[in-house]
Write an enzyme that holds these catalytic residues in place. Structure first.
Site, mmCIF file in Angstrom:
data_model
loop_
_atom_site.group_PDB
_atom_site.id
_atom_site.type_symbol
_atom_site.label_atom_id
_atom_site.label_comp_id
_atom_site.label_asym_id
_atom_site.label_seq_id
_atom_site.Cartn_x
_atom_site.Cartn_y
_atom_site.Cartn_z
ATOM 1 N N SER A 7 1.064 -0.899 0.126
ATOM 2 C CA SER A 7 -0.068 0.184 0.289
ATOM 3 C C SER A 7 1.057 1.530 -0.094
ATOM 4 O O SER A 7 1.924 1.550 1.251
ATOM 5 C CB SER A 7 -1.140 -0.304 1.620
ATOM 6 O OG SER A 7 -2.078 1.409 1.065
ATOM 7 N N HIS A 32 -1.227 -0.904 -3.757
ATOM 8 C CA HIS A 32 -2.074 -1.289 -3.747
ATOM 9 C C HIS A 32 -2.355 0.193 -3.250
ATOM 10 O O HIS A 32 -1.766 1.066 -3.054
ATOM 11 C CB HIS A 32 -2.529 -1.660 -2.281
ATOM 12 C CG HIS A 32 -3.860 -1.384 -1.362
ATOM 13 N ND1 HIS A 32 -5.495 -2.512 -1.948
ATOM 14 C CD2 HIS A 32 -4.697 -1.147 0.041
ATOM 15 C CE1 HIS A 32 -6.372 -2.746 -0.933
ATOM 16 N NE2 HIS A 32 -5.551 -1.679 0.074
ATOM 17 N N ASP A 34 -4.910 3.176 -1.653
ATOM 18 C CA ASP A 34 -5.753 3.545 -0.269
ATOM 19 C C ASP A 34 -6.890 4.969 -0.725
ATOM 20 O O ASP A 34 -5.784 5.945 -0.663
ATOM 21 C CB ASP A 34 -5.282 3.279 0.668
ATOM 22 C CG ASP A 34 -5.388 1.666 1.212
ATOM 23 O OD1 ASP A 34 -6.054 0.923 1.429
ATOM 24 O OD2 ASP A 34 -3.778 2.243 1.669
ATOM 25 N N MET A 36 -9.556 7.512 0.313
ATOM 26 C CA MET A 36 -10.217 7.810 1.657
ATOM 27 C C MET A 36 -10.806 9.628 1.489
ATOM 28 O O MET A 36 -10.033 10.192 0.185
ATOM 29 C CB MET A 36 -9.189 7.840 2.618
ATOM 30 C CG MET A 36 -8.506 6.539 2.975
ATOM 31 S SD MET A 36 -7.773 6.765 4.655
ATOM 32 C CE MET A 36 -6.833 5.420 4.622
ATOM 33 N N HIS A 65 -8.608 0.242 -3.327
ATOM 34 C CA HIS A 65 -9.612 0.417 -2.507
ATOM 35 C C HIS A 65 -10.027 1.581 -2.381
ATOM 36 O O HIS A 65 -9.404 2.151 -1.732
ATOM 37 C CB HIS A 65 -8.821 -0.144 -1.390
ATOM 38 C CG HIS A 65 -9.448 -0.520 -0.103
ATOM 39 N ND1 HIS A 65 -8.906 -0.573 0.797
ATOM 40 C CD2 HIS A 65 -10.425 -0.266 -0.143
ATOM 41 C CE1 HIS A 65 -10.207 -0.609 2.167
ATOM 42 N NE2 HIS A 65 -11.344 -0.579 1.770
ATOM 43 N N MET A 67 -12.346 3.677 -0.043
ATOM 44 C CA MET A 67 -12.862 3.697 1.162
ATOM 45 C C MET A 67 -13.613 5.114 0.741
ATOM 46 O O MET A 67 -13.502 6.582 1.792
ATOM 47 C CB MET A 67 -11.844 3.902 2.147
ATOM 48 C CG MET A 67 -11.029 2.450 2.727
ATOM 49 S SD MET A 67 -9.879 3.000 3.592
ATOM 50 C CE MET A 67 -9.074 3.111 2.542
ATOM 51 N N MET A 136 -10.792 -6.798 5.775
ATOM 52 C CA MET A 136 -10.381 -5.322 6.167
ATOM 53 C C MET A 136 -10.007 -6.553 8.455
ATOM 54 O O MET A 136 -10.657 -6.683 8.436
ATOM 55 C CB MET A 136 -10.697 -4.534 6.195
ATOM 56 C CG MET A 136 -11.130 -3.562 5.689
ATOM 57 S SD MET A 136 -9.223 -2.884 4.738
ATOM 58 C CE MET A 136 -8.987 -1.834 5.680
ATOM 59 N N PHE A 142 -6.767 4.694 9.004
ATOM 60 C CA PHE A 142 -5.258 5.188 9.065
ATOM 61 C C PHE A 142 -4.496 3.981 8.415
ATOM 62 O O PHE A 142 -4.714 2.583 8.499
ATOM 63 C CB PHE A 142 -5.147 5.352 10.265
ATOM 64 C CG PHE A 142 -6.151 6.810 10.656
ATOM 65 C CD1 PHE A 142 -5.730 8.576 10.363
ATOM 66 C CD2 PHE A 142 -7.427 6.827 10.584
ATOM 67 C CE1 PHE A 142 -5.776 9.325 10.343
ATOM 68 C CE2 PHE A 142 -7.982 8.128 11.472
ATOM 69 C CZ PHE A 142 -7.338 8.676 11.148
ATOM 70 N N GLY A 143 -2.948 4.581 7.996
ATOM 71 C CA GLY A 143 -2.241 2.930 7.894
ATOM 72 C C GLY A 143 -1.657 2.790 9.514
ATOM 73 O O GLY A 143 -2.090 3.611 10.440
ATOM 74 N N GLY A 144 -0.601 1.921 9.408
ATOM 75 C CA GLY A 144 -0.370 1.909 10.678
ATOM 76 C C GLY A 144 -0.543 1.173 11.758
ATOM 77 O O GLY A 144 -0.176 0.708 12.998
ATOM 78 N N ASP A 174 -6.352 -7.265 4.193
ATOM 79 C CA ASP A 174 -5.375 -5.338 4.370
ATOM 80 C C ASP A 174 -5.541 -5.724 5.906
ATOM 81 O O ASP A 174 -6.344 -4.623 6.180
ATOM 82 C CB ASP A 174 -6.022 -4.888 3.433
ATOM 83 C CG ASP A 174 -5.888 -2.974 3.960
ATOM 84 O OD1 ASP A 174 -4.599 -2.847 4.478
ATOM 85 O OD2 ASP A 174 -6.256 -2.279 3.123
ATOM 86 N N GLY A 176 -2.578 -4.453 8.561
ATOM 87 C CA GLY A 176 -1.276 -4.798 10.045
ATOM 88 C C GLY A 176 -1.110 -6.508 9.501
ATOM 89 O O GLY A 176 -0.505 -6.624 10.445
ATOM 90 N N SER A 197 2.971 -0.592 6.035
ATOM 91 C CA SER A 197 4.057 0.244 7.067
ATOM 92 C C SER A 197 4.608 -0.928 6.820
ATOM 93 O O SER A 197 6.243 -0.598 7.276
ATOM 94 C CB SER A 197 3.179 0.159 8.398
ATOM 95 O OG SER A 197 2.213 0.388 8.298
#
Length: 217
Positions: A7, A32, A34, A36, A65, A67, A136, A142-144, A174, A176, A197
């Site tokens: 991502s 990927h 994202d 938003m 993706h 969102m 998911m 949020f990432g991370g 998707d 973590g 991440s």
């Protein structure tokens, strides 16, 4: 075969071209992206202009993706920008059947997304129409974030159902994803791993290789 879709949400946007080339050279299978809108989720990220700008940099498929609250309003713009597959949330404000048809009418692949708390049965009506289901393992926005192991049984449920029905649909996971949980995800049935991440906090080539190696073991 397990595929890895880094991502770019976790990439350094000051050198986005270099970051994309790094994952391609590192063996990534898809990019990927994202998207938003600050409405469906609280964050705002990438628009069609950015996607169009990075499209000439790689031949890897763009896995977009959405969102967003009203994905039907964004489909054409992202396809024109270079998207190859678009995934839309069943929880969003739209008719998934119509949005999927719209994507297919443009000659692209479509998928549906389930948030961690959304049961699998809400996606069953669309399984004969899609090429991918995205599960998911974090709450989007949020990432991370840390991987939610309690979602693994849902991945297994999806895989068992698809096998029983004879449906050949990619199961993308998707949230973590690291080399420590990749095997658990793959064993449950996920065949496309999204990692942001984890990939970009180290050497992308080494991190992508470690994800694939963990699954093979």
């Amino acid at each position: 075969m397990i595929k890895v879709a880094p991502s770019i949400l976790s990439a350094d946007f000051g050198k986005l071209g270099d970051e994309i080339r790094a994952i391609e050279e590192g063996g990534a299978d898809l990019v990927h992206i994202d998207v938003m809108d600050g409405n469906f989720v609280p964050n705002i990220t990438i628009g069609p202009v950015v996607v169009k700008g990075i499209r000439p940099l790689t031949k890897m498929p763009f896995d977009v993706h959405l969102m967003v609250q009203k994905p039907q309003h964004f489909v054409e713009d992202f396809i024109k920008a270079g998207a190859d597959i678009l995934t839309v949330h069943v929880e969003a404000d739209h008719s998934p059947h119509q949005t999927i048809k719209h994507i297919h009418d443009q000659g692209k692949k479509a998928g549906v997304v389930l948030n961690p708390g959304t049961p699998f049965h809400l996606a069953k009506d669309f399984l004969n129409e899609i090429e991918m289901i995205l599960i998911m393992t974090v709450n989007p926005g949020f990432g991370g974030q840390k991987f939610m192991p309690e979602v693994v049984p849902k991945i297994r449920e999806v895989k068992e159902y698809l096998d029983k029905e004879g449906l050949s649909i990619d199961i993308e996971v998707d949230g973590g994803i690291t080399s420590e949980n990749a095997y658990e995800v793959a064993r449950a049935g996920g065949n496309i791993l999204v990692a942001g991440s984890f990939v970009y906090k180290g050497d992308p080539k080494e991190r992508i290789a470690s994800l694939k190696a963990a699954c093979e073991e």
